[in-house]
Enzyme design. Structure first.
Site, PDB file in Angstrom:
ATOM      1  CD1 TRP A  27     -47.755 -58.407  40.733  1.00  0.00           C
ATOM      2  CD2 TRP A  27     -49.006 -58.569  42.343  1.00  0.00           C
ATOM      3  NE1 TRP A  27     -47.265 -59.462  41.810  1.00  0.00           N
ATOM      4  CE2 TRP A  27     -47.940 -59.448  42.739  1.00  0.00           C
ATOM      5  CE3 TRP A  27     -50.011 -58.604  43.359  1.00  0.00           C
ATOM      6  CZ2 TRP A  27     -47.926 -60.426  43.821  1.00  0.00           C
ATOM      7  CZ3 TRP A  27     -50.314 -59.563  44.517  1.00  0.00           C
ATOM      8  CH2 TRP A  27     -48.973 -60.479  44.674  1.00  0.00           C
ATOM      9  CB  SER A  61     -47.037 -51.459  42.381  1.00  0.00           C
ATOM     10  OG  SER A  61     -48.318 -51.338  41.707  1.00  0.00           O
ATOM     11  CG  PHE A  62     -40.832 -52.807  44.975  1.00  0.00           C
ATOM     12  CD1 PHE A  62     -41.196 -51.995  46.152  1.00  0.00           C
ATOM     13  CD2 PHE A  62     -39.915 -53.271  44.451  1.00  0.00           C
ATOM     14  CE1 PHE A  62     -40.249 -51.556  46.954  1.00  0.00           C
ATOM     15  CE2 PHE A  62     -38.531 -52.900  45.238  1.00  0.00           C
ATOM     16  CZ  PHE A  62     -38.723 -51.896  46.629  1.00  0.00           C
ATOM     17  CD  GLU A  63     -40.871 -55.241  40.806  1.00  0.00           C
ATOM     18  OE1 GLU A  63     -42.121 -55.392  40.631  1.00  0.00           O
ATOM     19  OE2 GLU A  63     -40.065 -55.763  41.793  1.00  0.00           O
ATOM     20  CB  CYS A  85     -54.084 -52.070  41.135  1.00  0.00           C
ATOM     21  SG  CYS A  85     -55.390 -52.318  42.369  1.00  0.00           S
ATOM     22  CB  VAL A  86     -50.786 -51.656  46.088  1.00  0.00           C
ATOM     23  CG1 VAL A  86     -50.224 -52.523  47.137  1.00  0.00           C
ATOM     24  CG2 VAL A  86     -49.768 -50.900  45.089  1.00  0.00           C
ATOM     25  CB  THR A  91     -48.469 -59.205  54.458  1.00  0.00           C
ATOM     26  OG1 THR A  91     -48.340 -58.483  53.127  1.00  0.00           O
ATOM     27  CG2 THR A  91     -48.793 -60.762  54.366  1.00  0.00           C
ATOM     28  CG  HIS A  93     -45.328 -57.748  51.056  1.00  0.00           C
ATOM     29  ND1 HIS A  93     -44.805 -58.713  51.948  1.00  0.00           N
ATOM     30  CD2 HIS A  93     -44.347 -57.531  50.023  1.00  0.00           C
ATOM     31  CE1 HIS A  93     -43.849 -59.383  51.493  1.00  0.00           C
ATOM     32  NE2 HIS A  93     -43.676 -58.837  50.421  1.00  0.00           N
ATOM     33  CG  PHE A 118     -48.528 -42.052  42.709  1.00  0.00           C
ATOM     34  CD1 PHE A 118     -47.358 -42.702  42.933  1.00  0.00           C
ATOM     35  CD2 PHE A 118     -49.659 -42.141  43.676  1.00  0.00           C
ATOM     36  CE1 PHE A 118     -47.316 -43.780  43.771  1.00  0.00           C
ATOM     37  CE2 PHE A 118     -49.541 -43.100  44.522  1.00  0.00           C
ATOM     38  CZ  PHE A 118     -48.674 -44.001  44.582  1.00  0.00           C
TER      39      PHE A 118
HETATM   40  N1  RBF Z   1     -47.671 -55.858  43.420  1.00  0.00           N
HETATM   41  C1  RBF Z   1     -48.706 -54.851  42.957  1.00  0.00           C
HETATM   42  O1  RBF Z   1     -48.647 -54.054  42.144  1.00  0.00           O
HETATM   43  N2  RBF Z   1     -49.939 -54.791  43.714  1.00  0.00           N
HETATM   44  C2  RBF Z   1     -49.992 -55.595  44.969  1.00  0.00           C
HETATM   45  O2  RBF Z   1     -51.228 -55.511  45.573  1.00  0.00           O
HETATM   46  C3  RBF Z   1     -49.074 -56.630  45.249  1.00  0.00           C
HETATM   47  N3  RBF Z   1     -49.271 -57.383  46.382  1.00  0.00           N
HETATM   48  C4  RBF Z   1     -48.103 -57.917  46.870  1.00  0.00           C
HETATM   49  C5  RBF Z   1     -47.971 -58.910  47.984  1.00  0.00           C
HETATM   50  C6  RBF Z   1     -47.041 -59.632  48.368  1.00  0.00           C
HETATM   51  C7  RBF Z   1     -47.228 -60.494  49.477  1.00  0.00           C
HETATM   52  C8  RBF Z   1     -45.947 -59.627  47.578  1.00  0.00           C
HETATM   53  C9  RBF Z   1     -44.717 -60.594  47.909  1.00  0.00           C
HETATM   54  C10 RBF Z   1     -45.871 -58.742  46.553  1.00  0.00           C
HETATM   55  C11 RBF Z   1     -47.067 -57.891  46.039  1.00  0.00           C
HETATM   56  N4  RBF Z   1     -46.841 -57.221  44.931  1.00  0.00           N
HETATM   57  C12 RBF Z   1     -47.909 -56.489  44.649  1.00  0.00           C
HETATM   58  C13 RBF Z   1     -45.622 -57.384  43.994  1.00  0.00           C
HETATM   59  C14 RBF Z   1     -44.543 -56.314  44.274  1.00  0.00           C
HETATM   60  O3  RBF Z   1     -44.917 -54.888  43.544  1.00  0.00           O
HETATM   61  C15 RBF Z   1     -43.255 -56.875  43.317  1.00  0.00           C
HETATM   62  O4  RBF Z   1     -43.526 -57.132  42.232  1.00  0.00           O
HETATM   63  C16 RBF Z   1     -42.616 -57.976  44.234  1.00  0.00           C
HETATM   64  O5  RBF Z   1     -42.589 -57.804  45.581  1.00  0.00           O
HETATM   65  C17 RBF Z   1     -41.247 -58.445  43.535  1.00  0.00           C
HETATM   66  O6  RBF Z   1     -40.271 -57.129  43.736  1.00  0.00           O
END
Ligand code: RBF
Length: 162
Positions: A27, A61-63, A85-86, A91, A93, A118
């Site tokens: 992402w 990033s969640f993974e 990078c988030v 939302t 999220h 981190f």
């Molecule tokens: N992953 C990132 O690494 N950076 C983000 O800014 C990011 N924004 C997200 C926003 C939304 C609404 C969703 C549903 C997911 C986002 N993700 C982002 C992906 C997240 O880390 C993960 O890959 C997914 O939620 C699948 O588990």
């Protein structure tokens, strides 16, 4: 927001012989790829061999937590650099992802007794992220690599000297 720039650093221990894992989120890859390159280049500059850098990608990033957990479990790395990078959207999220990955990576570090660095940018917008990925606030991937080297050296110091 902090603007400390540690990309110009000194007193970095010799990293010869260190084996370092890097887990990168796809992402916002225009940001994370620059951080990844900065981290790899910095590791090499300080003595880490090409073959001692183990690079893997995860979707978001969640993974990073699961990726770091697998890296720790299936390889013999001395430290893991996580790069993501988030970017805050409209939302909730953002908060869930940031909280999840922060707690998750801390847990991996504790479970495996290895440093998990981190290198996750959490910014309000893309420009703030770009500023920290080779822009006016340096490259946080470089800082993550320096931190990894310092933490491995610290562990070795404890192992050798108590
Ligand atoms: N992953 C990132 O690494 N950076 C983000 O800014 C990011 N924004 C997200 C926003 C939304 C609404 C969703 C549903 C997911 C986002 N993700 C982002 C992906 C997240 O880390 C993960 O890959 C997914 O939620 C699948 O588990």
């Amino acid at each position: 927001m902090s603007t400390q720039n540690l990309s110009r650093y000194n007193d970095v221990p010799d990293a010869t012989g260190m084996k370092i894992g890097i887990v990168v989120a796809e992402w916002n890859s225009e940001v994370t790829s620059v951080m990844k390159e900065g981290a790899i280049q910095t590791l090499k500059e300080h003595g880490v061999k090409d073959g001692d850098i183990i690079l893997r990608h995860v979707p978001g990033s969640f993974e990073l937590t699961a990726g770091a957990q697998m890296m720790a479990g299936y390889t013999s790395v001395d430290a893991i650099i996580s790069i993501g990078c988030v970017i805050r959207g409209e939302t909730p999220h953002f908060d869930y992802i940031c909280q999840g990955v922060t707690a998750g990576l801390t847990q991996v570090s504790i479970n495996f007794e290895i440093p998990v660095i981190f290198g996750v940018l959490t910014t309000n917008n893309l420009q703030q992220a770009l500023d920290r990925a080779g822009g006016k606030h340096g490259n946080k991937g470089v800082e993550a690599a320096v931190t990894a080297i310092k933490m491995v050296a610290l562990k070795r110091d404890f192992q050798q000297n108590g």
